[in-house]
Motif scaffolding. Structure first.
Motif, PDB file in Angstrom:
ATOM      1  N   ASP A   4      15.099  43.452 -22.287  1.00  0.00           N
ATOM      2  CA  ASP A   4      13.867  43.449 -23.083  1.00  0.00           C
ATOM      3  C   ASP A   4      14.066  43.015 -24.528  1.00  0.00           C
ATOM      4  OD1 ASP A   4      12.265  44.182 -20.974  1.00  0.00           O
ATOM      5  OD2 ASP A   4      12.446  46.332 -21.377  1.00  0.00           O
ATOM      6  N   GLU A   5      15.214  42.422 -24.844  1.00  0.00           N
ATOM      7  CA  GLU A   5      15.452  41.926 -26.202  1.00  0.00           C
ATOM      8  C   GLU A   5      15.605  40.411 -26.225  1.00  0.00           C
ATOM      9  OE1 GLU A   5      18.505  44.022 -28.253  1.00  0.00           O
ATOM     10  OE2 GLU A   5      17.706  45.971 -27.686  1.00  0.00           O
ATOM     11  N   GLU A   6      16.400  39.891 -25.319  1.00  0.00           N
ATOM     12  CA  GLU A   6      16.605  38.458 -25.248  1.00  0.00           C
ATOM     13  C   GLU A   6      15.911  37.921 -24.009  1.00  0.00           C
ATOM     14  OE1 GLU A   6      20.516  36.901 -25.894  1.00  0.00           O
ATOM     15  OE2 GLU A   6      21.105  38.734 -26.947  1.00  0.00           O
ATOM     16  N   PHE A   7      15.053  36.931 -24.226  1.00  0.00           N
ATOM     17  CA  PHE A   7      14.306  36.345 -23.124  1.00  0.00           C
ATOM     18  C   PHE A   7      14.793  34.924 -22.867  1.00  0.00           C
ATOM     19  CE2 PHE A   7      11.624  39.789 -24.416  1.00  0.00           C
ATOM     20  CZ  PHE A   7      11.031  40.215 -23.248  1.00  0.00           C
ATOM     21  N   VAL A   8      14.842  34.575 -21.613  1.00  0.00           N
ATOM     22  CA  VAL A   8      15.180  33.216 -21.204  1.00  0.00           C
ATOM     23  C   VAL A   8      14.076  32.724 -20.283  1.00  0.00           C
ATOM     24  CG1 VAL A   8      17.680  33.527 -21.407  1.00  0.00           C
ATOM     25  CG2 VAL A   8      16.547  34.022 -19.241  1.00  0.00           C
ATOM     26  N   GLU A   9      13.939  31.412 -20.204  1.00  0.00           N
ATOM     27  CA  GLU A   9      12.933  30.833 -19.318  1.00  0.00           C
ATOM     28  C   GLU A   9      13.525  30.694 -17.919  1.00  0.00           C
ATOM     29  OE1 GLU A   9      11.431  26.495 -19.136  1.00  0.00           O
ATOM     30  OE2 GLU A   9      10.131  27.538 -20.559  1.00  0.00           O
ATOM     31  N   THR A  10      12.826  31.226 -16.940  1.00  0.00           N
ATOM     32  CA  THR A  10      13.261  31.118 -15.550  1.00  0.00           C
ATOM     33  C   THR A  10      12.139  30.505 -14.727  1.00  0.00           C
ATOM     34  OG1 THR A  10      12.455  33.309 -14.961  1.00  0.00           O
ATOM     35  CG2 THR A  10      14.736  33.157 -15.731  1.00  0.00           C
ATOM     36  N   THR A  11      12.473  30.037 -13.566  1.00  0.00           N
ATOM     37  CA  THR A  11      11.474  29.492 -12.657  1.00  0.00           C
ATOM     38  C   THR A  11      10.859  30.630 -11.865  1.00  0.00           C
ATOM     39  OG1 THR A  11      12.665  27.410 -12.479  1.00  0.00           O
ATOM     40  CG2 THR A  11      11.100  27.923 -10.723  1.00  0.00           C
ATOM     41  N   SER A  12       9.531  30.718 -11.909  1.00  0.00           N
ATOM     42  CA  SER A  12       8.866  31.768 -11.137  1.00  0.00           C
ATOM     43  C   SER A  12       8.306  31.218  -9.824  1.00  0.00           C
ATOM     44  CB  SER A  12       7.766  32.427 -11.952  1.00  0.00           C
ATOM     45  OG  SER A  12       6.769  31.500 -12.290  1.00  0.00           O
ATOM     46  N   VAL A  13       7.821  29.974  -9.841  1.00  0.00           N
ATOM     47  CA  VAL A  13       7.243  29.355  -8.648  1.00  0.00           C
ATOM     48  C   VAL A  13       7.591  27.866  -8.648  1.00  0.00           C
ATOM     49  CG1 VAL A  13       5.101  28.786  -7.425  1.00  0.00           C
ATOM     50  CG2 VAL A  13       5.299  30.967  -8.613  1.00  0.00           C
ATOM     51  N   ALA A  49       0.842  -1.198   0.000  1.00  0.00           N
ATOM     52  CA  ALA A  49       0.000   0.000   0.000  1.00  0.00           C
ATOM     53  C   ALA A  49       0.883   1.255   0.000  1.00  0.00           C
ATOM     54  CB  ALA A  49      -0.905   0.005   1.225  1.00  0.00           C
ATOM     55  N   PRO A  50       0.422   2.327  -0.652  1.00  0.00           N
ATOM     56  CA  PRO A  50       1.192   3.572  -0.639  1.00  0.00           C
ATOM     57  C   PRO A  50       1.388   4.071   0.798  1.00  0.00           C
ATOM     58  CG  PRO A  50      -0.572   3.697  -2.252  1.00  0.00           C
ATOM     59  CD  PRO A  50      -0.796   2.446  -1.458  1.00  0.00           C
ATOM     60  N   SER A  51       2.606   4.549   1.080  1.00  0.00           N
ATOM     61  CA  SER A  51       2.882   5.076   2.416  1.00  0.00           C
ATOM     62  C   SER A  51       3.640   6.399   2.369  1.00  0.00           C
ATOM     63  CB  SER A  51       3.679   4.063   3.236  1.00  0.00           C
ATOM     64  OG  SER A  51       4.945   3.838   2.655  1.00  0.00           O
ATOM     65  N   PHE A  52       4.028   6.833   1.191  1.00  0.00           N
ATOM     66  CA  PHE A  52       4.789   8.072   1.036  1.00  0.00           C
ATOM     67  C   PHE A  52       4.559   8.603  -0.370  1.00  0.00           C
ATOM     68  CE2 PHE A  52       8.733   9.886  -0.739  1.00  0.00           C
ATOM     69  CZ  PHE A  52       8.884  10.994   0.073  1.00  0.00           C
ATOM     70  N   CYS A  53       4.464   9.901  -0.500  1.00  0.00           N
ATOM     71  CA  CYS A  53       4.446  10.487  -1.842  1.00  0.00           C
ATOM     72  C   CYS A  53       5.054  11.883  -1.780  1.00  0.00           C
ATOM     73  CB  CYS A  53       3.050  10.505  -2.453  1.00  0.00           C
ATOM     74  SG  CYS A  53       1.914  11.677  -1.735  1.00  0.00           S
ATOM     75  N   ALA A  54       5.708  12.232  -2.857  1.00  0.00           N
ATOM     76  CA  ALA A  54       6.294  13.565  -2.985  1.00  0.00           C
ATOM     77  C   ALA A  54       6.115  14.000  -4.424  1.00  0.00           C
ATOM     78  CB  ALA A  54       7.775  13.542  -2.621  1.00  0.00           C
ATOM     79  N   SER A  55       5.585  15.183  -4.628  1.00  0.00           N
ATOM     80  CA  SER A  55       5.457  15.714  -5.976  1.00  0.00           C
ATOM     81  C   SER A  55       6.037  17.118  -5.999  1.00  0.00           C
ATOM     82  CB  SER A  55       3.995  15.716  -6.431  1.00  0.00           C
ATOM     83  OG  SER A  55       3.217  16.511  -5.573  1.00  0.00           O
ATOM     84  N   ARG A  56       6.679  17.402  -7.114  1.00  0.00           N
ATOM     85  CA  ARG A  56       7.307  18.703  -7.286  1.00  0.00           C
ATOM     86  C   ARG A  56       7.050  19.169  -8.709  1.00  0.00           C
ATOM     87  NH1 ARG A  56      10.524  15.342  -4.513  1.00  0.00           N
ATOM     88  NH2 ARG A  56      11.260  16.016  -2.479  1.00  0.00           N
ATOM     89  N   HIS A  57       6.722  20.428  -8.828  1.00  0.00           N
ATOM     90  CA  HIS A  57       6.649  21.006 -10.168  1.00  0.00           C
ATOM     91  C   HIS A  57       6.999  22.481 -10.085  1.00  0.00           C
ATOM     92  CE1 HIS A  57       2.534  21.973  -8.809  1.00  0.00           C
ATOM     93  NE2 HIS A  57       2.570  22.950  -9.682  1.00  0.00           N
ATOM     94  N   ARG A  58       7.404  22.987 -11.215  1.00  0.00           N
ATOM     95  CA  ARG A  58       7.768  24.394 -11.258  1.00  0.00           C
ATOM     96  C   ARG A  58       7.025  25.078 -12.388  1.00  0.00           C
ATOM     97  NH1 ARG A  58      11.563  26.081 -14.975  1.00  0.00           N
ATOM     98  NH2 ARG A  58      12.502  24.405 -16.189  1.00  0.00           N
ATOM     99  N   LEU A  59       6.756  26.343 -12.177  1.00  0.00           N
ATOM    100  CA  LEU A  59       6.126  27.164 -13.194  1.00  0.00           C
ATOM    101  C   LEU A  59       7.192  28.067 -13.781  1.00  0.00           C
ATOM    102  CD1 LEU A  59       2.894  28.130 -11.244  1.00  0.00           C
ATOM    103  CD2 LEU A  59       3.180  26.316 -12.932  1.00  0.00           C
ATOM    104  N   ALA A  60       7.294  28.063 -15.091  1.00  0.00           N
ATOM    105  CA  ALA A  60       8.307  28.854 -15.761  1.00  0.00           C
ATOM    106  C   ALA A  60       7.697  30.142 -16.298  1.00  0.00           C
ATOM    107  CB  ALA A  60       8.930  28.056 -16.897  1.00  0.00           C
ATOM    108  N   ALA A  61       8.555  31.145 -16.429  1.00  0.00           N
ATOM    109  CA  ALA A  61       8.130  32.432 -16.973  1.00  0.00           C
ATOM    110  C   ALA A  61       9.300  33.028 -17.741  1.00  0.00           C
ATOM    111  CB  ALA A  61       7.700  33.373 -15.848  1.00  0.00           C
ATOM    112  N   PRO A  62       9.003  33.766 -18.796  1.00  0.00           N
ATOM    113  CA  PRO A  62      10.102  34.420 -19.523  1.00  0.00           C
ATOM    114  C   PRO A  62      10.658  35.582 -18.701  1.00  0.00           C
ATOM    115  CG  PRO A  62       7.999  35.035 -20.469  1.00  0.00           C
ATOM    116  CD  PRO A  62       7.716  34.017 -19.411  1.00  0.00           C
ATOM    117  N   ALA A  63      11.968  35.787 -18.810  1.00  0.00           N
ATOM    118  CA  ALA A  63      12.602  36.899 -18.113  1.00  0.00           C
ATOM    119  C   ALA A  63      13.673  37.500 -19.010  1.00  0.00           C
ATOM    120  CB  ALA A  63      13.229  36.420 -16.812  1.00  0.00           C
ATOM    121  N   SER A  64      13.905  38.787 -18.834  1.00  0.00           N
ATOM    122  CA  SER A  64      14.904  39.484 -19.628  1.00  0.00           C
ATOM    123  C   SER A  64      15.478  40.628 -18.817  1.00  0.00           C
ATOM    124  CB  SER A  64      14.272  40.023 -20.913  1.00  0.00           C
ATOM    125  OG  SER A  64      15.186  40.839 -21.603  1.00  0.00           O
ATOM    126  N   ASP A  65      16.747  40.890 -19.029  1.00  0.00           N
ATOM    127  CA  ASP A  65      17.325  42.051 -18.373  1.00  0.00           C
ATOM    128  C   ASP A  65      17.499  43.219 -19.346  1.00  0.00           C
ATOM    129  OD1 ASP A  65      19.403  41.083 -19.854  1.00  0.00           O
ATOM    130  OD2 ASP A  65      20.834  40.984 -18.209  1.00  0.00           O
TER     131      ASP A  65
END
Length: 130
Positions: free
Chosen positions: A79-88, A61-77
């Motif tokens: 305003d021309e080149e954007f990279v994907e960063t983790t927001s949450v 029977a299940p006795s442990f669980c762990a889930s992880r996920h991240r939300l990505a968002a574009p970021a730029s320093d």
């Protein structure tokens, strides 16, 4: 000349032992109340930055669980080149108690703030988190 048969390694999602950190967030005083996992399976999403680990007790029977996920968002320093960063990043870890209930720890880490801000809580549930 015949070649020796080499079995492929087990898939990365199957682990005969639980991860070493399965009880890292579990308060020391509650450890005797938890059904420890004997084996675990790890599942990772191919398209999203998400993973889930399920641990199973000796009775299967299940006795442990762990889930992880991240939300990505574009970021730029500039305003021309954007990279994907983790927001949450959201993490949920749960342990089955010997009385059948689940002790759940939820954590949300917001990177959009300086310094990053984390909110976390423990609660009891009648069912394993999905």
């Amino acid at each position: 000349m015949a070649r020796a048969r080499v079995d492929p390694p087990p898939p990365p999602c199957c682990a005969p032992q639980p991860p070493e950190d399965w009880n890292l967030l579990l308060p020391e005083t509650l450890r005797p109340l938890v059904v420890p996992p004997q084996r675990c399976e790890r599942h990772a999403d191919d398209e999203l930055p998400a993973e889930r680990t399920l641990g199973y007790a000796a009775d299967g029977a299940p006795s442990f669980c762990a889930s992880r996920h991240r939300l990505a968002a574009p970021a730029s320093d500039d305003d021309e080149e954007f990279v994907e960063t983790t927001s949450v990043t959201e993490c949920t870890t749960a342990w089955r108690l010997r009385d059948g209930r689940w002790l759940v720890h939820e954590s949300v880490l917001h990177y959009g703030r300086c310094p990053p801000e984390e909110s976390a809580r423990y609660y009891l549930s009648e069912t394993m988190p999905r």
